[in-house]
Design an enzyme around this catalytic site. Structure first.
Site, PDB file in Angstrom:
ATOM      1  N   GLU A 143      43.487  39.995  43.090  1.00 33.09           N
ATOM      2  CA  GLU A 143      43.191  40.563  44.403  1.00 33.09           C
ATOM      3  C   GLU A 143      44.475  40.915  45.153  1.00 33.09           C
ATOM      4  O   GLU A 143      44.575  41.981  45.779  1.00 33.09           O
ATOM      5  CB  GLU A 143      42.350  39.597  45.234  1.00 33.09           C
ATOM      6  CG  GLU A 143      40.961  39.332  44.687  1.00 33.09           C
ATOM      7  CD  GLU A 143      40.059  40.554  44.740  1.00 33.09           C
ATOM      8  OE1 GLU A 143      40.411  41.542  45.434  1.00 33.09           O
ATOM      9  OE2 GLU A 143      38.997  40.521  44.087  1.00 33.09           O
ATOM     10  N   GLY A 172      39.500  37.921  34.779  1.00 30.61           N
ATOM     11  CA  GLY A 172      38.537  36.868  35.051  1.00 30.61           C
ATOM     12  C   GLY A 172      37.509  37.206  36.103  1.00 30.61           C
ATOM     13  O   GLY A 172      36.685  36.349  36.463  1.00 30.61           O
ATOM     14  N   GLY A 174      41.150  28.624  34.770  1.00 30.51           N
ATOM     15  CA  GLY A 174      41.863  29.092  33.584  1.00 30.51           C
ATOM     16  C   GLY A 174      43.371  29.001  33.702  1.00 30.51           C
ATOM     17  O   GLY A 174      44.064  28.552  32.792  1.00 30.51           O
ATOM     18  N   ASP A 198      33.240  33.536  30.195  1.00 34.66           N
ATOM     19  CA  ASP A 198      33.862  33.546  31.522  1.00 34.66           C
ATOM     20  C   ASP A 198      32.814  33.731  32.614  1.00 34.66           C
ATOM     21  O   ASP A 198      32.777  32.991  33.605  1.00 34.66           O
ATOM     22  CB  ASP A 198      34.895  34.676  31.575  1.00 34.66           C
ATOM     23  CG  ASP A 198      35.986  34.417  32.595  1.00 34.66           C
ATOM     24  OD1 ASP A 198      35.863  33.454  33.365  1.00 34.66           O
ATOM     25  OD2 ASP A 198      36.963  35.189  32.627  1.00 34.66           O
ATOM     26  N   GLY A 254      43.362  30.460  41.459  1.00 36.27           N
ATOM     27  CA  GLY A 254      43.246  30.819  40.055  1.00 36.27           C
ATOM     28  C   GLY A 254      43.706  32.245  39.820  1.00 36.27           C
ATOM     29  O   GLY A 254      44.289  32.901  40.700  1.00 36.27           O
ATOM     30  N   ASP A 255      43.411  32.758  38.619  1.00 27.75           N
ATOM     31  CA  ASP A 255      43.855  34.098  38.243  1.00 27.75           C
ATOM     32  C   ASP A 255      43.197  35.193  39.080  1.00 27.75           C
ATOM     33  O   ASP A 255      43.772  36.255  39.296  1.00 27.75           O
ATOM     34  CB  ASP A 255      43.570  34.333  36.763  1.00 27.75           C
ATOM     35  CG  ASP A 255      44.313  33.354  35.866  1.00 27.75           C
ATOM     36  OD1 ASP A 255      45.481  33.042  36.168  1.00 27.75           O
ATOM     37  OD2 ASP A 255      43.715  32.882  34.877  1.00 27.75           O
TER      38      ASP A 255
END
Length: 464
Positions: free
Chosen positions: A188, A431, A216, A284, A182-183
């Site tokens: 990272e 996020g 997302g 979120d 994911g986002d």
């Protein structure tokens, strides 16, 4: 479902029957196959039969999805088939070249085809609803195989494992890092690259790729929408196709936000998606316990909060408007100093604020319609208190790129400072949770490169 077309060629002069044009190619009078739909070709030999197999993914005429099509031509001899393959691969690799390289002439010398260094694929098995590895095997790996895309797959164990790999990989050993997650994992990897001692060389030499496997998937949705390749029912396949069709000399340059808080001014955070506060951040953060639901968790929590009554947050939003007179900046005043007089200051109640560097906040939430990946701008998505019906109408419209009414606004800015005045709440960066309190940011335009070049462009007219 793939369709397979086969045709036969007679004799051993297969190369003479290969026709290359500005739009695409054909063999022995077959229908034209467009460069923009083609990702690879294989040469195969079975006993006395040799064949050239082409893998294409044209759009379905009605749905717009890209669907796999396998075209197989029988060619008399293996050497002829191999030469056809090399000519096709060389021509395919020249498509989209900034120098406008023409197709390789079939009657010219057999070209040499060099294979790139492998990509490092980081797969987070716990992302989204926990199905990333299965999605990779079913939807991504077949496309990589069709394209002969070289890669090394690493299933990550933890965030520390991701950081270790991103900070230690030698810049000359891979052609990029592809994130299957994911986002949050994009965040990272980008921060890890920018925190390396050789950060400047690393971000130029190690582009990133993104294949969606989270909840997302806003980053890849924004990129695919920008390229005209977004399809909500086929997101992962379209992302994989855009990855294998990238051209090293025409990658997307992507803005990166520099984010400061009162405690990290010497070592700022970096974001590629958003900094959110208020309702969006609450949804979120609080929907994490419903991760098994995938993207549906956001709608579930949003509905719950609408029914219970949306919390108001008092805050001060200061920003440098994106006027032509306001040039790019690379630093901001300390938090104990006021913002410059050229900034606009809003102090009022908000439902939510999102400082966005992308067009999407989720696959199905598209509030920014004028997004460019390297324009150096924030879009400050502000939702002001209003009636429930006004909120639902405005928020639903904003999700589809329509701004309706006075309760929602998108402000273009070079930089911003957000100071929450209501105690308690959530703030999120790409996020991921961050400390609640004052935050400010500016943009480094086009700082990282993305392993996408859009669909393979047809050759310029006039090249024969």
């Amino acid at each position: 479902m793939a369709s397979v077309d086969s045709s036969s060629g007679d004799g051993n002069n297969g190369l003479a029957k290969l026709s290359l044009s500005t739009a695409g190619f054909s063999y022995a009078g077959s229908e034209l196959i467009r460069w923009s739909d083609t990702i690879g070709c294989h040469c195969e030999r079975s006993r006395s039969v040799c064949s050239l197999t082409v893998f294409a993914y044209p759009r379905h005429r009605r749905s717009g999805k890209r669907e796999r099509r396998v075209i197989r031509w029988q060619i008399g001899g293996f050497q002829d088939a191999k030469e056809c393959q090399l000519h096709l691969l060389a021509a395919l690799k020249s498509v989209g070249n900034s120098a406008g390289a023409p197709p390789v002439e079939p009657d010219g010398p057999c070209p040499s085809v060099t294979w790139p260094k492998p990509c490092l694929i980081l797969l987070n098995p716990r992302s989204g609803s926990g199905k990333a590895y299965d999605l990779f095997l079913r939807h991504v790996n077949p496309i990589l195989a069709d394209a002969d895309f070289p890669y090394q797959l690493v299933v990550t164990r933890s965030l520390d494992h991701v950081r270790e790999l991103s900070t230690s990989v030698p810049i000359d050993s891979v052609s990029g890092i592809v994130i299957v997650s994911g986002d949050g994992l994009v965040y990272e990897v980008v921060n890890s690259l920018l925190n390396r001692p050789d950060a400047e060389a690393a971000v130029r030499s190690i582009p990133i790729g993104v294949v969606p496997a989270g909840s997302g998937n806003a980053v890849v949705s924004s990129l695919l929408n920008y390229l005209g390749e977004f399809h909500p029912d086929n997101l992962i396949q379209h992302a994989a196709l855009s990855l294998v069709k990238h051209r090293p000399d025409s990658l997307i340059n992507l803005d990166v936000g520099v984010i400061q808080t009162p405690t990290n001014t010497d070592r700022p955070l970096h974001c590629v998606l958003s900094v959110t506060w208020g309702l969006i951040a609450d949804v979120d953060a609080e929907s994490e316990r419903f991760r098994i639901l995938g993207g549906a968790r956001f709608g579930l929590l949003l509905t719950k909060k609408c029914l219970a009554g949306i919390k108001r947050y008092r805050g001060r939003l200061s920003y440098l408007p994106a006027d032509p007179a306001n040039q790019l900046i690379d630093s901001l005043p300390n938090f104990d100093q006021p913002v410059p007089t050229s900034w606009t200051v809003l102090e009022r109640d908000f439902y939510t604020i999102g400082a966005l560097l992308m067009s999407h906040l989720a696959e199905d939430f598209f509030p920014v319609t004028d997004w460019q990946p390297d324009d150096g701008l924030w879009r400050l998505f502000c939702v002001y208190p209003c009636s429930r019906s006004q909120f639902l109408r405005g928020f639903t419209g904003a999700a589809k790129g329509r701004l309706e009414g006075d309760s929602i606004e998108v402000i273009r800015a070079r930089a911003f400072r957000l100071e929450p005045l209501t105690p308690g709440g959530h703030m999120m960066i790409d996020g991921e949770p961050m400390s609640y309190g004052p935050v400010q940011g500016w943009v480094m335009p086009g700082k990282v490169r993305v392993l996408m070049s859009g669909k393979c462009q047809d050759m310029p007219a006039g090249d024969k």
